[in-house]
Design a protein around this motif. Sequence first.
Motif, PDB file in Angstrom:
ATOM      1  N   PRO A  99       0.835  -1.203   0.000  1.00 40.69           N
ATOM      2  CA  PRO A  99       0.000   0.000   0.000  1.00 40.69           C
ATOM      3  C   PRO A  99       0.874   1.260   0.000  1.00 40.69           C
ATOM      4  O   PRO A  99       2.018   1.236   0.459  1.00 40.69           O
ATOM      5  CB  PRO A  99      -0.782  -0.112   1.312  1.00 40.69           C
ATOM      6  N   GLN A 100       0.321   2.346  -0.497  1.00 43.78           N
ATOM      7  CA  GLN A 100       1.019   3.629  -0.447  1.00 43.78           C
ATOM      8  C   GLN A 100       1.078   4.110   1.010  1.00 43.78           C
ATOM      9  O   GLN A 100       0.103   3.990   1.755  1.00 43.78           O
ATOM     10  CB  GLN A 100       0.297   4.672  -1.298  1.00 43.78           C
ATOM     11  N   TYR A 101       2.209   4.668   1.400  1.00 39.43           N
ATOM     12  CA  TYR A 101       2.347   5.187   2.755  1.00 39.43           C
ATOM     13  C   TYR A 101       1.470   6.411   2.999  1.00 39.43           C
ATOM     14  O   TYR A 101       1.192   6.769   4.147  1.00 39.43           O
ATOM     15  CB  TYR A 101       3.809   5.540   3.044  1.00 39.43           C
ATOM     16  N   THR A 102       1.056   7.069   1.931  1.00 41.86           N
ATOM     17  CA  THR A 102       0.190   8.241   2.071  1.00 41.86           C
ATOM     18  C   THR A 102      -1.252   7.861   2.399  1.00 41.86           C
ATOM     19  O   THR A 102      -2.064   8.733   2.706  1.00 41.86           O
ATOM     20  CB  THR A 102       0.211   9.080   0.779  1.00 41.86           C
ATOM     21  N   SER A 103      -1.567   6.575   2.324  1.00 37.78           N
ATOM     22  CA  SER A 103      -2.920   6.112   2.623  1.00 37.78           C
ATOM     23  C   SER A 103      -2.984   5.562   4.041  1.00 37.78           C
ATOM     24  O   SER A 103      -1.978   5.490   4.747  1.00 37.78           O
ATOM     25  CB  SER A 103      -3.319   5.010   1.634  1.00 37.78           C
ATOM     26  N   ASP A 104      -4.190   5.152   4.449  1.00 37.72           N
ATOM     27  CA  ASP A 104      -4.388   4.522   5.754  1.00 37.72           C
ATOM     28  C   ASP A 104      -4.368   2.998   5.653  1.00 37.72           C
ATOM     29  O   ASP A 104      -4.739   2.310   6.607  1.00 37.72           O
ATOM     30  CB  ASP A 104      -5.731   4.954   6.354  1.00 37.72           C
ATOM     31  N   GLN A 105      -3.924   2.463   4.506  1.00 40.58           N
ATOM     32  CA  GLN A 105      -4.057   1.036   4.276  1.00 40.58           C
ATOM     33  C   GLN A 105      -3.252   0.174   5.254  1.00 40.58           C
ATOM     34  O   GLN A 105      -3.720  -0.881   5.700  1.00 40.58           O
ATOM     35  CB  GLN A 105      -3.648   0.704   2.829  1.00 40.58           C
ATOM     36  N   HIS A 106      -2.051   0.600   5.588  1.00 36.07           N
ATOM     37  CA  HIS A 106      -1.267  -0.180   6.561  1.00 36.07           C
ATOM     38  C   HIS A 106      -1.961  -0.209   7.922  1.00 36.07           C
ATOM     39  O   HIS A 106      -1.966  -1.244   8.610  1.00 36.07           O
ATOM     40  CB  HIS A 106       0.144   0.395   6.710  1.00 36.07           C
ATOM     41  N   ALA A 107      -2.539   0.910   8.318  1.00 38.99           N
ATOM     42  CA  ALA A 107      -3.248   0.963   9.600  1.00 38.99           C
ATOM     43  C   ALA A 107      -4.468   0.040   9.574  1.00 38.99           C
ATOM     44  O   ALA A 107      -4.756  -0.660  10.555  1.00 38.99           O
ATOM     45  CB  ALA A 107      -3.666   2.393   9.913  1.00 38.99           C
ATOM     46  N   LEU A 108      -5.183   0.024   8.446  1.00 42.56           N
ATOM     47  CA  LEU A 108      -6.349  -0.850   8.325  1.00 42.56           C
ATOM     48  C   LEU A 108      -5.928  -2.317   8.321  1.00 42.56           C
ATOM     49  O   LEU A 108      -6.619  -3.175   8.890  1.00 42.56           O
ATOM     50  CB  LEU A 108      -7.118  -0.511   7.048  1.00 42.56           C
ATOM     51  N   TRP A 109      -4.802  -2.606   7.678  1.00 41.33           N
ATOM     52  CA  TRP A 109      -4.252  -3.971   7.697  1.00 41.33           C
ATOM     53  C   TRP A 109      -3.932  -4.399   9.133  1.00 41.33           C
ATOM     54  O   TRP A 109      -4.299  -5.508   9.558  1.00 41.33           O
ATOM     55  CB  TRP A 109      -3.005  -4.008   6.814  1.00 41.33           C
ATOM     56  N   LEU A 110      -3.270  -3.532   9.889  1.00 45.91           N
ATOM     57  CA  LEU A 110      -2.949  -3.847  11.283  1.00 45.91           C
ATOM     58  C   LEU A 110      -4.214  -4.001  12.131  1.00 45.91           C
ATOM     59  O   LEU A 110      -4.259  -4.841  13.041  1.00 45.91           O
ATOM     60  CB  LEU A 110      -2.039  -2.771  11.869  1.00 45.91           C
ATOM     61  N   LYS A 111      -5.232  -3.210  11.821  1.00 47.70           N
ATOM     62  CA  LYS A 111      -6.501  -3.332  12.550  1.00 47.70           C
ATOM     63  C   LYS A 111      -7.113  -4.708  12.315  1.00 47.70           C
ATOM     64  O   LYS A 111      -7.627  -5.340  13.254  1.00 47.70           O
ATOM     65  CB  LYS A 111      -7.467  -2.237  12.075  1.00 47.70           C
TER      66      LYS A 111
END
Length: 286
Positions: A99-111
């Motif tokens: 995912p792009q670091y500018t998105s919230d995708q990593h946070a959603l993945w961790l959630k």
Amino acid sequence: MTNYIAYKSNPSREKVLACYNNTLANWPVKVESRFIETSFGTTHVVISGKKNGKPLVLLHGAGGNAGMWSHNIAELAKHFRIYAIDIIGEPGKSAGIRPQYTSDQHALWLKEIHDLLGLKNVIMGGISLGSWLACRFALKFPNLVNKLVLIAPPAIINTDMQFLSRIVWAALMPTQLVVIGFIKYMSYRAKTLPDSALRSFVTTWQAYNPNTNMIPSLSREHICNLPKNTLMILGEDEVMYCSNAAADHISCVAENIKVVIIPQAGHIVSYDQPMLVNKEIIKFAS
């Protein structure tokens, strides 16, 4: 979101995973290797420590995997239930999606991982890229993070140009000589090790497709909104930026963040001084 493979080839991947499996086979405490299916693909988690201990989630740095914590795990496992996660898109056992670091995708993945593992009120920790992702998760889901441990976080002040040039050169010309020179530049401890001891790092670096996504800076607002219980650990010989300048910046922006500078440590602080880093984490998070 980019469906991007972290490895240059399948043979390269097999070489890295052979090194990784050897690390897990020599893990100093009992270990469980678990694969979790998320909407971002399979995620690999290394679980160790006290079953009834406080949950400590650990995120490794760029170009690495959960094996990066092998020098810390024995002591930390006495105090916490540890979940060391292979970050997606990095050279571990998780999916290669980036995912792009500018998105919230990593946070959603961790959630998703937290939900699937039933984790709540966690101590979230990371080194380098992992600490930046830990920040993004804590900002997005503050109710899930009790305490935050940031080791050598990037993007808190301007990155030194020499560091940028060295990492680009190592990515473009990953010969054994260049890669070993780079790790010795980043790590205080690596300077004293024979080249033979650094070969697994060379294997990983040569097999890895570096992530060229830019990491956005953490603004003053971001830093101010981090959990009140936040510990930042910096190496005295940090090469990404001046550790004293970073500590001064954090103190000016958010007085509630405790900053500790570890002597005789470079960017890979948890590897350079594992006992001192463990001591600070245990004192802060227990």
